[in-house]
Design a protein around this motif. Sequence first.
Motif, short mmCIF file in Angstrom:
data_model
loop_
_atom_site.label_atom_id
_atom_site.label_comp_id
_atom_site.label_asym_id
_atom_site.label_seq_id
_atom_site.Cartn_x
_atom_site.Cartn_y
_atom_site.Cartn_z
N UNK A 241 0.86 -1.19 0.00
CA UNK A 241 0.00 0.00 0.00
C UNK A 241 0.90 1.24 0.00
N UNK A 242 1.36 1.63 -1.18
CA UNK A 242 2.33 2.71 -1.30
C UNK A 242 1.72 4.08 -0.98
N UNK A 243 0.45 4.24 -1.31
CA UNK A 243 -0.21 5.52 -1.05
C UNK A 243 -0.30 5.80 0.45
N UNK A 244 -0.68 4.77 1.22
CA UNK A 244 -0.76 4.93 2.68
C UNK A 244 0.62 5.15 3.27
N UNK A 245 1.61 4.46 2.72
CA UNK A 245 2.98 4.65 3.20
C UNK A 245 3.41 6.10 3.05
N UNK A 246 3.19 6.67 1.87
CA UNK A 246 3.58 8.06 1.60
C UNK A 246 2.83 9.01 2.54
N UNK A 247 1.55 8.76 2.74
CA UNK A 247 0.73 9.65 3.59
C UNK A 247 1.20 9.60 5.04
N UNK A 248 1.44 8.40 5.56
CA UNK A 248 1.84 8.27 6.95
C UNK A 248 3.22 8.86 7.21
N UNK A 249 4.16 8.58 6.31
CA UNK A 249 5.51 9.13 6.49
C UNK A 249 5.47 10.65 6.37
N UNK A 250 4.66 11.15 5.43
CA UNK A 250 4.55 12.59 5.27
C UNK A 250 4.00 13.28 6.50
N UNK A 251 3.10 12.62 7.22
CA UNK A 251 2.54 13.17 8.46
C UNK A 251 3.54 13.07 9.61
N UNK A 252 4.26 11.95 9.67
CA UNK A 252 5.17 11.70 10.80
C UNK A 252 6.47 12.50 10.70
N UNK A 253 6.96 12.71 9.49
CA UNK A 253 8.30 13.27 9.32
C UNK A 253 8.50 14.63 10.00
N UNK A 254 7.61 15.62 9.85
CA UNK A 254 7.87 16.93 10.48
C UNK A 254 8.06 16.84 11.99
N UNK A 255 7.28 15.97 12.65
CA UNK A 255 7.39 15.83 14.10
C UNK A 255 8.70 15.14 14.47
N UNK A 256 9.03 14.09 13.74
CA UNK A 256 10.28 13.36 14.00
C UNK A 256 11.49 14.27 13.78
N UNK A 257 11.45 15.08 12.72
CA UNK A 257 12.56 16.00 12.45
C UNK A 257 12.65 17.07 13.52
N UNK A 258 11.51 17.55 14.01
CA UNK A 258 11.50 18.57 15.06
C UNK A 258 12.15 18.05 16.33
N UNK A 259 11.95 16.78 16.61
CA UNK A 259 12.54 16.17 17.80
C UNK A 259 13.96 15.68 17.56
N UNK A 260 14.46 15.86 16.34
CA UNK A 260 15.86 15.58 16.00
C UNK A 260 16.24 14.11 16.24
N UNK A 261 15.34 13.20 15.91
CA UNK A 261 15.66 11.76 15.99
C UNK A 261 16.29 11.33 14.67
#
Length: 324
Positions: A241-261
Amino acid sequence: FDGTHSRSHMRMTSSIATRQVLGGHVAAGCIVSTTAEVLLALLPEIEQADRDDLALEVFAQLGEIYLTRTAYDGTQECLRRIQDCLADYSQTSTGSEVDQMISRYTLRACFLRTGLAAARGDHEEALGELTGLQGDRHLSALAGVLCATALCDDDLHVRAADLWRNIIPVIDEPVGDTDSSDQLLVAGGLAYGRFCIETGRLDEGEQWLQRAGARAQRRGWGLYCARAELETAAASWIRGDHETTERLVGTAYPVIAEHQRAHDVARSWLYFGLTRLGIGMLEAADESWSHAETQWRELGRPLHIHRILLQRSWISVFRGRLAE
């Protein structure tokens, strides 16, 4: 600060005013850079009050924050400060309160040593340090999660399985509805969910991710919610399910980057590259993987560097540039 940060600051400030030692974790689920700033800002007041117990608590929590951020030099410095202070008190112990403080922060120092050893891939040392935490059920399980996660990062899933057999019963039977018990449930649930997905048990893994993600959502722990989305994205990719993968990573990435993990930032770029490769965006895929490679080189992860270089070699194959 938002509500979480304000409550954290009030808890620390209140403890100084009432001369009580904290029992929880200010860092759980907070914006780590802001939480670190709050803790550092309290040090002058703590030093003025001559409260070594609170200083030890600050350094213990800062050490955990830096461990979360993969800022291992910071964790090492906090560990040094804790150990130096404990060494001074060990030579002049005069009462039960001091003995309790020494016992408490000796365990917290052991936790940081376990996390540092696991992070650098020294699994034997990490497991050795883990045995020193048997007196604290929560810290032992939380450190076990770090060790099991590090083993999975190095594809040592069989050894990780042995640890999970001991950790899961502790996670399944939390003691009370507290920050600490919820932190263990969420951190352990996310890591075990990932372990299940990587070992082919997608249904079980997704159940753990949903459970951990729901508890994180209830607590308002944004980073843990984002990590749940990242791990669910990995399961979605495996299911095709590539579409769901892209959507979930797109939502998660800004928060993960903000926390510098950094490691999870790199994993996010890995999946961005995979989904973009899947729709023929070769240049965008290669650019995504170059970001992942940069992160893993900075972390010194040879296995992941090797894999991402292999991923990037696909680009030349698809372009027909076999000589590259």
